[in-house]
Motif scaffolding. Structure first.
Motif, PDB file in Angstrom:
ATOM      1  N   GLU A 252      58.076   1.605 103.306  1.00 56.99           N
ATOM      2  CA  GLU A 252      56.889   1.709 102.458  1.00 56.99           C
ATOM      3  C   GLU A 252      57.094   0.962 101.144  1.00 56.99           C
ATOM      4  O   GLU A 252      56.141   0.397 100.585  1.00 56.99           O
ATOM      5  N   ALA A 253      58.314   0.933 100.651  1.00 61.65           N
ATOM      6  CA  ALA A 253      58.579   0.184  99.419  1.00 61.65           C
ATOM      7  C   ALA A 253      58.334  -1.308  99.627  1.00 61.65           C
ATOM      8  O   ALA A 253      57.869  -2.010  98.717  1.00 61.65           O
TER       9      ALA A 253
ATOM     10  N   GLN B 219      56.089  -2.475 101.710  1.00 59.64           N
ATOM     11  CA  GLN B 219      54.643  -2.606 101.742  1.00 59.64           C
ATOM     12  C   GLN B 219      54.055  -2.604 100.333  1.00 59.64           C
ATOM     13  O   GLN B 219      53.093  -3.320 100.051  1.00 59.64           O
ATOM     14  N   ARG B 220      54.629  -1.791  99.450  1.00 63.37           N
ATOM     15  CA  ARG B 220      54.122  -1.759  98.076  1.00 63.37           C
ATOM     16  C   ARG B 220      54.304  -3.114  97.396  1.00 63.37           C
ATOM     17  O   ARG B 220      53.468  -3.553  96.612  1.00 63.37           O
ATOM     18  N   ARG B 221      55.404  -3.774  97.696  1.00 63.88           N
ATOM     19  CA  ARG B 221      55.603  -5.109  97.134  1.00 63.88           C
ATOM     20  C   ARG B 221      54.514  -6.075  97.609  1.00 63.88           C
ATOM     21  O   ARG B 221      54.032  -6.921  96.854  1.00 63.88           O
TER      22      ARG B 221
ATOM     23  N   SER C  93      51.334  -5.557  95.579  1.00 65.28           N
ATOM     24  CA  SER C  93      51.451  -5.432  94.132  1.00 65.28           C
ATOM     25  C   SER C  93      50.933  -6.686  93.430  1.00 65.28           C
ATOM     26  O   SER C  93      50.962  -7.793  93.972  1.00 65.28           O
TER      27      SER C  93
ATOM     28  N   LEU D  95      58.613  -2.915  90.321  1.00 66.54           N
ATOM     29  CA  LEU D  95      59.034  -2.531  91.672  1.00 66.54           C
ATOM     30  C   LEU D  95      60.388  -3.155  92.010  1.00 66.54           C
ATOM     31  O   LEU D  95      61.246  -2.502  92.618  1.00 66.54           O
TER      32      LEU D  95
END
Length: 336
Positions: free
Chosen positions: A100-101, A103-105, A108, A116
């Motif tokens: 998920e991290a 995906q956040r990138r 962003s 991040l």
């Protein structure tokens, strides 16, 4: 030394892929002896260190350089020009991979990305090399490419990592048993004599875990459900964590005999968004649920778990009508 990347390796690069197998391959499954590697839960990435700079590319040919400035900087510092690497961009959150991290990138803004990157830096697990000193080496057998990759990685430092590999299948079976706790999805097998090409010449075996879940809704009619909506207790509430693959007619009919319409006070709505089942789905439309009185079902899933849901469909193994849904617990390997 030639610092340019061969024309044949200019992006998009046709990456080597793996064919899914259901059991551990036998010793003669691939030419030249078999090597096993972890199947990382991240973004497949081709890294090019050209005379013009470092770029990262997805297997679909999308440039990811902006998303991974930390990896580009590391490659620039530790990899000589004229090299093309194949591997996986991953993010570790404690001792577990955090998809998920990643995906956040991807979503962003340029302004938010540095935060991040600082909070959860990426790492790169290199498992193949396609060019060295500007020379295309894809025709070199895997055993030879691996030797060149190990030489390149001799002086690497984090976040660049050499993905481990082994020809010891007993060790590989230990990896298959132990590594899922870190979020590793399974194993990839390569033949020592295999060149690198864009076909599905490798093999992959995904780790499956079995666990009890709560079926509190289905898709389709209650007498012939098409799929199960699975729930697990998360933060004290029964939350939707995924759906099953399509049930066969026989399995759906048998399950339908055990289902009863939901009583008042059911914790789930009758309609949810597709992203409630898969937050990374491109389909944003609604999904109608047939709410039922909760029963326990035994499910099978791979380790692709993102925060509070499974990214891939679950497989139903059997219903467990003898168990109380209130006794179902979140499996330990899904706790963060």
């Amino acid at each position: 030394m030639d610092e340019s990347i061969p024309r044949a390796l200019q992006p998009p690069v046709a990456v080597a892929l793996a064919k899914l197998v259901k059991t551990f391959p036998g010793p003669g499954a691939l030419p030249g002896g078999m090597w096993a590697e972890p199947k990382w839960d991240g973004y497949r990435a081709i890294v090019l260190n050209d005379s013009d700079g470092v770029t990262l590319w997805s297997r679909q040919g999308k440039e990811l350089s902006r998303i991974f400035p930390d990896l580009c900087a590391a490659v620039r510092a530790h990899v000589p020009p004229g090299v093309v690497l194949d591997g996986e961009a991953v993010i570790w959150n404690g001792d577990r991979l955090d998809f998920e991290a990643l995906q956040r990138r991807m979503v962003s803004s340029r302004a938010a990305l540095p935060v991040l990157v600082h909070e959860l830096p990426a790492a790169f697990a290199a498992f193949d090399v396609l060019a060295v000193a500007g020379q295309d080496i894809r025709s070199v057998p895997f055993a030879g490419r691996r030797q060149l990759l190990e030489e390149l990685a001799r002086d690497w430092a984090a976040p660049l990592n050499l993905s481990p590999t082994t020809a010891d299948m007993d060790l590989a079976k230990t990896w298959l048993k132990d590594l899922p706790a870190t979020g590793v999805e399974g194993l990839v097998f390569k033949g020592g004599a295999q060149p690198y090409d864009g076909s599905r010449a490798w093999l992959k075996l995904k780790t499956k875990s079995t666990f009890d879940a709560v079926c509190a809704a289905v898709i389709g009619p209650i007498t012939q459900p098409q799929a199960i909506i699975a729930g697990l207790p998360v933060d004290g509430q029964l939350r939707i964590v995924g759906r099953s693959t399509v049930l066969s007619t026989r399995v759906g009919r048998e399950l339908g005999r055990q289902l009863r319409p939901a009583l008042p006070g059911h914790p789930w709505p009758e309609e949810i968004s597709e992203t409630s089942l898969n937050r990374f789905s491109k389909d944003k439309g609604p999904v109608h649920l047939t709410l039922v009185e909760p029963i326990v079902v035994e499910m099978s899933a791979d380790v692709a778990w993102s925060d509070q849901s499974f990214r891939h469909p679950l497989s139903m193994l059997r219903s467990r009508p003898e168990l109380d849904p209130a006794d179902v617990e979140l499996p330990p390997h899904l706790e963060w």
